[in-house]
Design a protein around this motif. Structure first.
Motif, mmCIF file in Angstrom:
data_model
loop_
_atom_site.group_PDB
_atom_site.id
_atom_site.type_symbol
_atom_site.label_atom_id
_atom_site.label_comp_id
_atom_site.label_asym_id
_atom_site.label_seq_id
_atom_site.Cartn_x
_atom_site.Cartn_y
_atom_site.Cartn_z
ATOM 1 N N MET A 77 9.925 13.229 -4.532
ATOM 2 C CA MET A 77 11.372 13.108 -4.745
ATOM 3 C C MET A 77 11.718 11.942 -5.661
ATOM 4 S SD MET A 77 13.072 15.514 -3.140
ATOM 5 C CE MET A 77 14.668 15.027 -2.482
ATOM 6 N N THR A 78 10.853 10.906 -5.720
ATOM 7 C CA THR A 78 11.143 9.774 -6.597
ATOM 8 C C THR A 78 10.374 9.863 -7.913
ATOM 9 O OG1 THR A 78 9.473 8.512 -5.401
ATOM 10 C CG2 THR A 78 11.752 8.184 -4.736
ATOM 11 N N SER A 79 9.750 11.022 -8.148
ATOM 12 C CA SER A 79 9.058 11.189 -9.436
ATOM 13 C C SER A 79 10.082 11.299 -10.557
ATOM 14 C CB SER A 79 8.195 12.445 -9.396
ATOM 15 O OG SER A 79 9.042 13.587 -9.337
ATOM 16 N N ASP A 80 9.658 10.995 -11.781
ATOM 17 C CA ASP A 80 10.585 11.023 -12.914
ATOM 18 C C ASP A 80 11.295 12.364 -13.022
ATOM 19 O OD1 ASP A 80 9.701 8.537 -13.343
ATOM 20 O OD2 ASP A 80 8.795 8.900 -15.316
ATOM 21 N N GLU A 81 10.510 13.439 -12.865
ATOM 22 C CA GLU A 81 11.092 14.768 -13.064
ATOM 23 C C GLU A 81 12.192 15.045 -12.039
ATOM 24 O OE1 GLU A 81 8.275 17.933 -12.702
ATOM 25 O OE2 GLU A 81 9.816 19.461 -12.976
ATOM 26 N N GLU A 82 11.885 14.806 -10.743
ATOM 27 C CA GLU A 82 12.871 15.095 -9.692
ATOM 28 C C GLU A 82 14.059 14.151 -9.775
ATOM 29 O OE1 GLU A 82 12.817 17.809 -7.844
ATOM 30 O OE2 GLU A 82 11.063 18.216 -9.102
ATOM 31 N N GLN A 83 13.813 12.901 -10.111
ATOM 32 C CA GLN A 83 14.904 11.941 -10.257
ATOM 33 C C GLN A 83 15.887 12.403 -11.325
ATOM 34 O OE1 GLN A 83 15.528 8.367 -8.907
ATOM 35 N NE2 GLN A 83 14.900 9.789 -7.315
ATOM 36 N N ALA B 69 0.835 -1.203 0.000
ATOM 37 C CA ALA B 69 0.000 0.000 0.000
ATOM 38 C C ALA B 69 0.874 1.258 0.000
ATOM 39 C CB ALA B 69 -0.909 -0.015 1.223
ATOM 40 N N ALA B 70 1.898 1.249 0.878
ATOM 41 C CA ALA B 70 2.765 2.430 0.964
ATOM 42 C C ALA B 70 3.565 2.612 -0.327
ATOM 43 C CB ALA B 70 3.713 2.294 2.157
ATOM 44 N N LEU B 71 4.012 1.497 -0.920
ATOM 45 C CA LEU B 71 4.759 1.607 -2.173
ATOM 46 C C LEU B 71 3.865 2.159 -3.280
ATOM 47 C CD1 LEU B 71 7.044 -1.566 -2.339
ATOM 48 C CD2 LEU B 71 7.760 0.820 -2.284
ATOM 49 N N THR B 72 2.617 1.728 -3.289
ATOM 50 C CA THR B 72 1.683 2.259 -4.271
ATOM 51 C C THR B 72 1.498 3.761 -4.063
ATOM 52 O OG1 THR B 72 0.558 0.138 -4.179
ATOM 53 C CG2 THR B 72 -0.589 1.930 -5.309
ATOM 54 N N ALA B 73 1.441 4.148 -2.797
ATOM 55 C CA ALA B 73 1.247 5.565 -2.491
ATOM 56 C C ALA B 73 2.404 6.418 -2.990
ATOM 57 C CB ALA B 73 1.066 5.745 -0.985
ATOM 58 N N VAL B 74 3.609 5.845 -3.086
ATOM 59 C CA VAL B 74 4.739 6.650 -3.568
ATOM 60 C C VAL B 74 5.036 6.377 -5.043
ATOM 61 C CG1 VAL B 74 5.754 6.849 -1.282
ATOM 62 C CG2 VAL B 74 6.489 4.992 -2.778
ATOM 63 N N GLY B 75 4.128 5.735 -5.751
ATOM 64 C CA GLY B 75 4.300 5.642 -7.202
ATOM 65 C C GLY B 75 4.358 4.226 -7.737
ATOM 66 N N GLY B 76 4.389 3.230 -6.869
ATOM 67 C CA GLY B 76 4.362 1.853 -7.361
ATOM 68 C C GLY B 76 5.707 1.169 -7.306
ATOM 69 N N LYS B 77 5.657 -0.138 -7.000
ATOM 70 C CA LYS B 77 6.879 -0.925 -6.823
ATOM 71 C C LYS B 77 7.585 -1.161 -8.148
ATOM 72 C CE LYS B 77 8.139 -5.459 -4.971
ATOM 73 N NZ LYS B 77 7.615 -6.693 -4.371
ATOM 74 N N ASP B 78 6.797 -1.295 -9.236
ATOM 75 C CA ASP B 78 7.362 -1.769 -10.486
ATOM 76 C C ASP B 78 8.287 -0.777 -11.170
ATOM 77 O OD1 ASP B 78 6.047 -4.102 -10.105
ATOM 78 O OD2 ASP B 78 4.265 -3.496 -11.253
ATOM 79 N N ARG B 79 8.130 0.495 -10.830
ATOM 80 C CA ARG B 79 8.986 1.460 -11.518
ATOM 81 C C ARG B 79 10.359 1.589 -10.856
ATOM 82 N NH1 ARG B 79 8.324 6.455 -9.174
ATOM 83 N NH2 ARG B 79 8.668 7.605 -11.101
ATOM 84 N N ILE B 80 10.536 0.996 -9.661
ATOM 85 C CA ILE B 80 11.807 1.108 -8.955
ATOM 86 C C ILE B 80 12.798 0.051 -9.461
ATOM 87 C CG2 ILE B 80 12.899 1.098 -6.680
ATOM 88 C CD1 ILE B 80 10.122 1.768 -5.517
ATOM 89 N N VAL B 81 14.062 0.436 -9.612
ATOM 90 C CA VAL B 81 15.097 -0.503 -10.055
ATOM 91 C C VAL B 81 15.193 -1.630 -9.025
ATOM 92 C CG1 VAL B 81 17.561 -0.767 -10.538
ATOM 93 C CG2 VAL B 81 16.355 1.339 -11.201
#
Lengths: 330, 432
Positions: free
Chosen positions: B338-344, B118-130
């Protein structure tokens, strides 16, 4: 300690306590008056409890717990393991115990040498600066500089000076004077102990100087005049007048300096960083590393308590010895 | 005891007691719903530079959400202690940066918000993280205790001109080659390889990589330390021998703990450097990117049985949220920001590190040679340090043992299999 000092005191007090003339005057007149002293003392007692006693008790309690990262958030839930931390850290056959013992000897040598040299420099400077001469005030101010500087700034400067390749010390010794052929290391290896000692003496001696200078102000000039008439030379005056008169100052000064140096954390931490070389691994740094770097706060507390007990014994023995001497002299 | 002595005695007790009374303090209070406190790790050339880099992004976040973020940049030397104090006291910032190797150690304190699905989804989803970065964000089998923010890996930096002058045409791919080239490069007051010998964390990272290549492990499957195994002894000796036996490292490096090895490389005093994302640091020290090449960290020419093809730890910075935060949702939305594509893209582009999310890695900022090598390493040959609660203790004990071995090597004392084993055995005995 109790037998040698309190017995004469008790003798002296007994007639007073028994004398009928004095007792009524001493007796408090009402409850309000008897409460006042305690009320006045209360803030100090509360602060004392909050600042020293409670943390000390907590420290002792922590030393009986297995307090690691698993329980640091709510340390009262850490398992009680009795004296296990003491057994583990004071078992001198284990690696941890061996290192603690090593640190202990290093710290003892460091403290004795540092206090000794600081005192020698302090007394020399205080005696020399006692007579008025042109530039005395400037010299006094200059001598006190190390004491006035913030510890961090002073010691970090030393660490720059002592760098092997870029430090001023090697630049002067090797490049300019050519005293040494090979560039020695000052901050790692065997020399690190001596580097630490030099920095510590440099930091400590102005305090000894200040105390001894103040002590010398209280020595009456007539004593020196009398000694001079008796034909006493400089050394004789130093031995028979100056040093005995400075005795009360020295008693406190040496004990306080020793305790400070033994517990010194700032100097090694700033000079070497969190992991001091093993040759200069003072006990304070050792305890810090156990507690905060390897996250074993139980063992760290156990070592702190053991150290506290040791320093208490040293202080008590010191007072006992110095007291007995005074009684003998009296 | 007379009163005067009681005074002295009390002074003695108090002076000694000050030792037991030491401890950290959490001076910041957790934020309300409209504010957050954030401890950032030092990524740029200075604390001030980091503040300058981060502030516009935090302003952007405030504009989007109305939440004001107060940032404090904490130097690495203080960070772990400060985090520990905050964890212990339940007071402190809402959001923090942590070195990813500490994830499991800090997770064990129970003070960090765990990122379940749930928390990972709240920050953008697990699948996009390396995936490799996510594996270094918490203990195995548990939800991660943090979210990856910046990714890094070790690479070999080499001075192109020094190599050309010595007639070397390509960077070394094996340690044997590195030693051989190093000997050619160690002339005229210059040295082959710069090493940060008095920095325990840095040492521990190399201990990990070398041990993997020799087929060793620092912890067994039950989490018990295996420091003094023959593989680990060989691994540590190999690394120390660059100074002790190969003599391609300046003995002075044994007292380096303030990134002086990076400076030596930037100033041309050393021709090679093993470092993670050194580019931005080298740039601030006036070494242009054209002056150096970046290659993968070498391997053993003939690895022993069990040797793994690992040449870097999965290095990186994670973002964690303290459970004591009074603004849980705000903290999560800040992590998401902070982990959004733009900020990354902006932040990693500035720091020379790599995005921790797959979706930003194709940005042109990450196609420079240095970033290509790091990307390749992370994708194929990097492994996370053991994610066990004792990890930070391992870094301290083994890293310090290596510091002492470097001190021996620097002062001409022999470094042998026996002396290495003795140090590692001692370190292991101190684990409880």
């Amino acid at each position: 300690m109790a037998t040698s000092t309190t017995a004469p005191d008790a003798d002296r007090h007994e007639p007073l306590a028994g004398s009928s003339a004095r007792t009524p005057a001493r007796r408090p007149r009402g409850p309000r008056r008897s409460l006042l002293p305690y009320l006045l003392l209360a803030p100090a007692v509360v602060l004392e409890l909050a600042i020293h006693v409670v943390p000390m008790v907590v420290g002792v309690w922590m030393s009986l717990l297995e307090l690691t990262q698993f329980h640091i958030r709510n340390w009262s839930t850490a398992p009680f393991i009795g004296l296990e931390n003491y057994r583990a850290t004071l078992d001198f056959n284990s690696a941890a115990g061996r290192e603690l013992l090593h640190s202990f000897w290093i710290t003892l040598a460091y403290s004795v040498l540092s206090v000794g040299f600081a005192w020698l420099l302090g007394i020399a400077a205080a005696v020399v600066l006692q007579r008025p001469f042109r530039g005395r005030a400037i010299l006094r101010a200059l001598f006190l500089t190390p004491y006035a500087l913030p510890v961090y700034a002073a010691v970090i400067t030393w660490s720059f000076l002592l760098q092997r390749d870029t430090g001023l010390v090697n630049h002067v010794l090797v490049d300019q004077l050519g005293v040494l052929g090979e560039r020695p290391f000052w901050l790692i290896g065997d020399n690190s102990f001596w580097s630490l000692l030099i920095v510590s003496v440099w930091r400590n001696w102005p305090f000894a100087f200040l105390c001894l200078m103040a002590g010398l102000q209280n020595v009456p000039g007539e004593l020196y005049e009398a000694a001079a008439i008796d034909g006493a030379g400089f050394w004789r005056r130093l031995r028979s007048v100056t040093l005995p008169m400075l005795r009360p100052v020295n008693l406190v000064l040496l004990l306080v300096l020793f305790l400070w140096t033994f517990n010194d954390f700032n100097t090694p931490y700033v000079l070497f960083g969190g992991s001091a070389p093993e040759q200069a691994d003072l006990i304070s740094i050792h305890i810090y590393r156990s507690s905060f770097k390897t996250w074993d706060f139980g063992s760290g507390s156990a070592m702190s308590v053991a150290l506290l007990l040791f320093l208490l014994v040293v202080s008590a023995a010191y007072l006992l010895i110095t007291n007995r001497r005074r009684d003998d002299n009296a | 005891m007379s009163r005067r002595h009681l005074g002295i005695f009390a002074a003695a007790v108090l002076a000694a007691a000050s030792l037991t009374a030491c401890g950290g303090s959490g001076d910041d209070s957790a934020g309300s719903s409209k504010t957050l406190t954030y401890w950032a790790s030092n990524q740029g050339a200075s604390l001030e530079a980091d503040k300058t880099i981060l502030q516009p992004e935090l302003d952007k976040f405030e504009k989007q959400t109305g939440i004001k973020v107060t940032v404090e940049v904490v130097p690495w030397s203080d960070l772990l202690n400060r985090l520990l104090a905050a964890a212990a006291s339940g007071k402190g910032p809402d959001v923090v940066n942590i070195g990813n190797t500490w994830s499991a150690s800090l997770q064990a304190t129970g003070a960090l918000v765990e990122f379940d699905d749930a928390a990972l989804t709240a920050v953008g989803g697990k699948d996009r993280i390396v995936p490799a970065a996510l594996a270094a964000a918490g203990a195995p089998g548990k939800p991660p205790a943090a979210v990856p923010l910046y990714s890094m890996a070790y690479s070999l930096y080499y001075n192109k001109k020094a190599f050309a002058d010595a007639g070397i045409t390509a960077p070394p791919t094996t340690w044997e080659q590195l030693a051989e080239y190093g000997r050619k490069l160690s002339t005229g007051g210059k040295w082959g390889l710069a090493i940060e010998g008095a920095n325990p964390s840095e040492n521990a990272h190399h201990a990990f990589t070398f041990s993997q290549q020799y087929g060793g492990e620092w912890f067994d499957s039950a989490g018990k330390p295996t420091f003094d195994s023959p593989q680990n002894v060989s691994a540590i000796k190999r690394y120390i021998d660059f100074m002790a036996a190969d003599k391609i490292t300046n003995p002075s490096n044994a007292e380096y703990a303030q990134n002086q090895s990076v400076s030596d490389f930037a100033n041309g005093k050393a021709a090679m450097l093993l470092w993670q994302s050194a580019g931005s640091n080298l740039k601030t020290q006036n070494m242009p990117a054209e002056a150096y090449g970046v290659a993968p960290v070498p391997f053993l020419a003939n690895p022993p049985a069990g040797g793994k093809k690992v040449n870097s730890m999965v290095a990186g910075i994670n973002m964690a949220v303290f459970k004591h935060t009074k603004n849980h949702d705000g903290a999560l939305s800040f992590v998401k920001f902070m982990t959004s594509d733009e900020e990354q893209t902006i932040l990693n582009g500035t720091y020379g590190s790599l995005p921790a999310v797959k979706t930003a890695s194709s940005a042109p900022a990450f196609s420079a040679p240095e970033q290509k090598v790091i990307q390749e390493t992370l994708a194929t040959t990097a492994a996370p340090l053991p994610q066990v609660p004792d990890e930070s203790t391992f870094e301290t004990l083994v890293g310090t043992a290596m510091k002492e071995l470097f001190a021996d090597a620097a002062s001409g004392k022999p470094v042998t299999e026996e002396s290495v084993k003795a140090k590692l055995t001692d370190a292991q005995q101190k684990m409880r």
